[in-house]
Design a protein around this motif. Structure first.
Motif: not given
Length: 197
Positions: A61-62, A64-66, A68, A72, A78-79
């Motif tokens: 999750e971390d 994937c946040r980066q 994105r 954007p 990634c869920s």
């Protein structure tokens, strides 16, 4: 370029600006090259890595946040990750996944999906990064993990041809494997397999 800037009489302002922009671009490229070569050397050193139990869902999750932030507008799924853990170096694994996501976003199309799967036969956990791109040609696929190799279409995009070799070396230093499956007009999937914790 430095010699041109030191000319007397000086060049016109516009030419000086162009030269400075070229120098900044080349300096950034050299910094990336040196950083990538250092990462590759560290990966091949192996023992420097700290292998520990790494829960995957939070790390992915971390990452994937980066990822994105790179695009954007791109859909990145990634869920619903399985609550699995691997024996790995968390920093090295994060770097591997960022490389794979960066490649999927840069070279692929459509949705990028990250999934986790446990193989019950060999106690391995696989993390896959899949895109919906054009696929990778067989001749390119055979050389994909070679240092500095870039396929014909890749030359139109930024990169040095070191990301995938670094990812492969880092995965192997963690007692894992990195493989790829690709199908023309369907997409590509990179699979990181590591020992289950």
């Amino acid at each position: 370029n430095l010699a041109l800037l030191s000319r007397r009489p000086p060049l016109p302002d516009k030419e000086q600006e162009d030269i400075l922009a070229d120098m900044v671009g080349e300096s950034e490229r050299l910094i990336r090259l040196v950083s990538d070569l250092l990462a590759l050397a560290r990966a091949q050193a192996g023992p420097l890595l700290q292998i520990e139990t790494v829960p995957l869902s939070g790390l992915i999750e971390d990452v994937c946040r980066q990822a994105r932030l790179l695009d954007p507008e791109r859909e990145l799924v990634c869920s619903d990750l399985e609550p699995e853990a691997v024996l790995a170096d968390p920093s090295a694994l994060k770097q591997v996944l960022l490389i794979l996501l960066d490649n999927a976003i840069l070279h692929g199309k459509g949705t990028v999906r990250v999934t986790v799967h446990r193989n019950p036969l060999d106690s391995q956990i696989s993390v896959s990064v899949r895109d919906e791109g054009p696929g990778i040609a067989p001749d390119v696929l055979a050389r994909l993990f070679e240092r500095f190799y870039r396929g014909k279409t890749a030359h139109r995009k930024p990169g040095l041809g070191l990301g995938l070799p670094i990812a492969k070396a880092l995965v192997e230093a963690q007692n894992g494997t990195l493989s790829v499956k690709s199908q023309k007009k369907v997409g590509s999937m990179f699979i990181v397999s590591l020992p289950a914790a």
